[in-house]
Design a protein around this motif. Structure first.
Motif, PDB file in Angstrom:
ATOM      1  N   LEU A   1       0.848  -0.828  -0.174  1.00 31.75           N
ATOM      2  CA  LEU A   1      -0.128   0.207   0.326  1.00 31.75           C
ATOM      3  C   LEU A   1       0.897   1.023  -0.115  1.00 31.75           C
ATOM      4  O   LEU A   1       0.698   2.207  -0.744  1.00 31.75           O
ATOM      5  CB  LEU A   1      -1.061  -0.253   1.044  1.00 31.75           C
ATOM      6  CG  LEU A   1      -1.646  -1.100   1.474  1.00 31.75           C
ATOM      7  CD1 LEU A   1      -2.831  -0.813   2.746  1.00 31.75           C
ATOM      8  CD2 LEU A   1      -3.287  -1.018   0.003  1.00 31.75           C
ATOM      9  N   THR A   2       1.634   1.516   1.022  1.00 26.78           N
ATOM     10  CA  THR A   2       3.094   2.006   0.658  1.00 26.78           C
ATOM     11  C   THR A   2       3.602   2.648  -0.465  1.00 26.78           C
ATOM     12  O   THR A   2       3.765   4.054  -0.815  1.00 26.78           O
ATOM     13  CB  THR A   2       3.869   2.334   2.120  1.00 26.78           C
ATOM     14  OG1 THR A   2       4.643   1.165   1.322  1.00 26.78           O
ATOM     15  CG2 THR A   2       2.851   1.808   2.949  1.00 26.78           C
ATOM     16  N   THR A   3       3.558   1.915  -1.466  1.00 28.90           N
ATOM     17  CA  THR A   3       4.537   1.992  -2.667  1.00 28.90           C
ATOM     18  C   THR A   3       3.440   2.713  -3.355  1.00 28.90           C
ATOM     19  O   THR A   3       3.775   3.125  -4.816  1.00 28.90           O
ATOM     20  CB  THR A   3       4.714   1.101  -3.376  1.00 28.90           C
ATOM     21  OG1 THR A   3       3.517  -0.004  -3.594  1.00 28.90           O
ATOM     22  CG2 THR A   3       5.804   0.051  -2.591  1.00 28.90           C
ATOM     23  N   ILE A   4       1.799   2.982  -2.934  1.00 27.15           N
ATOM     24  CA  ILE A   4       0.611   2.887  -3.954  1.00 27.15           C
ATOM     25  C   ILE A   4       1.125   5.057  -4.194  1.00 27.15           C
ATOM     26  O   ILE A   4       0.951   4.685  -5.793  1.00 27.15           O
ATOM     27  CB  ILE A   4      -1.004   3.130  -3.783  1.00 27.15           C
ATOM     28  CG1 ILE A   4      -0.446   1.383  -3.599  1.00 27.15           C
ATOM     29  CG2 ILE A   4      -1.522   3.307  -5.291  1.00 27.15           C
ATOM     30  CD1 ILE A   4      -1.624   1.007  -3.270  1.00 27.15           C
ATOM     31  N   CYS A   5       1.052   5.628  -3.543  1.00 26.23           N
ATOM     32  CA  CYS A   5       1.159   7.379  -3.482  1.00 26.23           C
ATOM     33  C   CYS A   5       2.410   7.262  -4.233  1.00 26.23           C
ATOM     34  O   CYS A   5       2.986   8.320  -5.685  1.00 26.23           O
ATOM     35  CB  CYS A   5       1.525   8.076  -2.464  1.00 26.23           C
ATOM     36  SG  CYS A   5       0.178   7.724  -1.582  1.00 26.23           S
TER      37      CYS A   5
ATOM     38  N   ALA B   1      -1.858   5.240   7.348  1.00 24.41           N
ATOM     39  CA  ALA B   1      -2.192   4.346   7.886  1.00 24.41           C
ATOM     40  C   ALA B   1      -0.875   3.000   8.165  1.00 24.41           C
ATOM     41  O   ALA B   1      -0.575   2.208   8.809  1.00 24.41           O
ATOM     42  CB  ALA B   1      -3.754   3.797   7.777  1.00 24.41           C
ATOM     43  N   ALA B   2      -0.986   2.304   6.927  1.00 24.56           N
ATOM     44  CA  ALA B   2      -0.445   1.586   6.588  1.00 24.56           C
ATOM     45  C   ALA B   2       0.943   1.137   7.183  1.00 24.56           C
ATOM     46  O   ALA B   2       1.984   0.521   8.123  1.00 24.56           O
ATOM     47  CB  ALA B   2      -0.197   1.163   4.485  1.00 24.56           C
ATOM     48  N   ASN B   3       1.760   3.111   7.038  1.00 20.57           N
ATOM     49  CA  ASN B   3       3.252   2.877   7.669  1.00 20.57           C
ATOM     50  C   ASN B   3       3.265   2.795   8.352  1.00 20.57           C
ATOM     51  O   ASN B   3       4.296   2.137   9.712  1.00 20.57           O
ATOM     52  CB  ASN B   3       3.960   4.011   7.410  1.00 20.57           C
ATOM     53  CG  ASN B   3       5.324   4.550   7.130  1.00 20.57           C
ATOM     54  OD1 ASN B   3       5.709   3.916   6.206  1.00 20.57           O
ATOM     55  ND2 ASN B   3       5.385   5.908   8.224  1.00 20.57           N
ATOM     56  N   TYR B   4       2.576   3.199   9.624  1.00 17.84           N
ATOM     57  CA  TYR B   4       2.512   2.730  11.565  1.00 17.84           C
ATOM     58  C   TYR B   4       2.245   1.466  11.574  1.00 17.84           C
ATOM     59  O   TYR B   4       3.024   1.467  12.460  1.00 17.84           O
ATOM     60  CB  TYR B   4       1.108   3.563  11.826  1.00 17.84           C
ATOM     61  CG  TYR B   4       0.836   3.474  13.316  1.00 17.84           C
ATOM     62  CD1 TYR B   4       1.461   4.468  14.000  1.00 17.84           C
ATOM     63  CD2 TYR B   4      -0.910   2.491  13.586  1.00 17.84           C
ATOM     64  CE1 TYR B   4       1.200   3.916  15.265  1.00 17.84           C
ATOM     65  CE2 TYR B   4      -0.820   1.680  15.007  1.00 17.84           C
ATOM     66  CZ  TYR B   4       1.024   2.837  15.893  1.00 17.84           C
ATOM     67  OH  TYR B   4       0.162   2.621  17.558  1.00 17.84           O
ATOM     68  N   TYR B   5       1.548   0.799  11.113  1.00 15.66           N
ATOM     69  CA  TYR B   5       1.828  -0.724  10.717  1.00 15.66           C
ATOM     70  C   TYR B   5       2.399  -0.894  10.834  1.00 15.66           C
ATOM     71  O   TYR B   5       3.320  -1.466  11.879  1.00 15.66           O
ATOM     72  CB  TYR B   5       0.864  -1.465  10.400  1.00 15.66           C
ATOM     73  CG  TYR B   5       0.733  -2.885  10.579  1.00 15.66           C
ATOM     74  CD1 TYR B   5      -0.715  -3.253  11.657  1.00 15.66           C
ATOM     75  CD2 TYR B   5       1.387  -3.912  10.040  1.00 15.66           C
ATOM     76  CE1 TYR B   5      -0.417  -4.601  11.349  1.00 15.66           C
ATOM     77  CE2 TYR B   5       1.175  -5.067  10.061  1.00 15.66           C
ATOM     78  CZ  TYR B   5       0.631  -5.533  10.917  1.00 15.66           C
ATOM     79  OH  TYR B   5       0.486  -6.418  11.302  1.00 15.66           O
TER      80      TYR B   5
END
Length: 328
Positions: free
Chosen positions: A40-44, A86-90
């Motif tokens: 998910l963090t790669t999507i941006c 949110a994904a980076n927090y996890y």
């Protein structure tokens, strides 16, 4: 030190991975979710160049660029950024906690194993070496256990996705840019092996230094009784100098590794500027595509730099695993 040097082959590295993998099994659910968050963090990073290309293309080819369209694209990117946060927090919280669990499991097994070893083992092994393996080495393994899967997973997604999108933009330019990667991987592999061996030598001498300090402090009353302080200081200074020389070698190889990778970064940017500029002159690529191309190349190089920065942590983790299983 020379007689301890050995060439680390790919087979040896894979063997260490197989020995280490059982510690991952109890946390596979956490790991799968961690990798999902990593994707998910790669999507941006992958979507932003597409948004920029659309806006730039609409603004330069005479198409009417509506305010509502810009706001919609901004809203989409805002939602992606919220998901990224949110994904980076996890990844940074739960992922690190998973690494700490693995460290605790390994420390438990190592300590239990040490209780079963014979008296002759302790007669021939310095306690300072064992303390170094059960503390410093395991701490490095924690960072390795958490970061290695997600860093490699993110890098794989970004490199494959960037290559596919860049090929759609201009195949010839993409081949020119990616032509330097095999040579970069080869040079990185050479320097990585040197770094790993220097890390192992550094850990060994640090263990020796810890053992010497422990012996000196435990016997401080005897040392003072025979006025042997000067001799103890000289012994410590010699061990400290040996450790310093190994650390210097370590940082020289690390510097060569980083500098070489940055040099390849520069070559890839030069290739994009020259070849891309020529393609624009001959109308084989339009400004919007070239802008997106530059952003994707920047994303690709940022990913490579992230792998380079992780290389030190990777070698520390592999050194810690190797030293752990030497005892186990």
């Amino acid at each position: 030190m020379q007689n301890r040097r050995q060439k680390h082959t790919l087979g040896q590295t894979l063997s260490l991975f197989r020995s280490f993998f059982p510690y991952f099994r109890p946390y596979m659910g956490v790991m799968v979710l961690d990798l999902f968050c990593a994707s998910l963090t790669t999507i941006c990073d992958l979507v932003l160049p597409l948004i920029v290309r659309y806006i730039t293309g609409a603004a330069t080819d005479g198409t009417t660029l509506l305010v509502s369209t810009v706001l919609k694209l901004g809203l989409i990117y805002l939602v992606l950024r919220i998901i990224d946060t949110a994904a980076n927090y996890y990844m940074q919280s739960i992922g690190h906690i998973m690494g700490a669990h693995i460290e605790a499991d390994m420390r438990r097994d190592l300590f239990s194993h040490l209780q079963d070893l014979s008296h002759s083992y302790y007669d021939n092994t310095k306690i300072g070496q064992l303390m170094s393996r059960i503390t410093t080495d395991l701490n490095d393994i924690t960072e390795f256990a958490h970061h290695f899967p997600e860093e490699m997973f993110i890098a794989m997604i970004k490199i494959v996705a960037a290559f596919a999108i860049l090929c759609q933009t201009n195949v010839v330019l993409t081949v020119i840019v990616f032509a330097a990667l095999p040579l970069m991987v080869f040079c990185s592999n050479v320097f990585s092996r040197r770094m790993r061996q220097s890390f192992k030598d550094s850990r060994f001498h640090l263990g020796e230094l810890n053992a010497q300090v422990e012996d000196s402090l435990l016997g401080v009353r005897v040392v003072k009784s025979f006025t042997g302080e000067a001799r103890e200081i000289e012994k410590f200074e010699q061990g400290n100098r040996d450790w310093l020389e190994i650390k210097k070698e370590n940082y020289r190889w690390m510097g060569a590794f980083t500098a070489t990778t940055r040099a390849f970064d520069g070559l890839m940017y030069i290739a994009v500027i020259i070849a891309g500029g020529l393609f624009m002159v001959h109308r084989r690529i339009d400004p919007a595509d070239f802008m997106a191309y530059l952003l994707y190349v920047a994303t690709l190089l940022a990913t490579i730099r992230r792998i380079v920065e992780f290389a030190e942590q990777f070698q520390r983790g592999m050194t810690g695993i190797e030293r752990l299983f030497e005892v186990m």
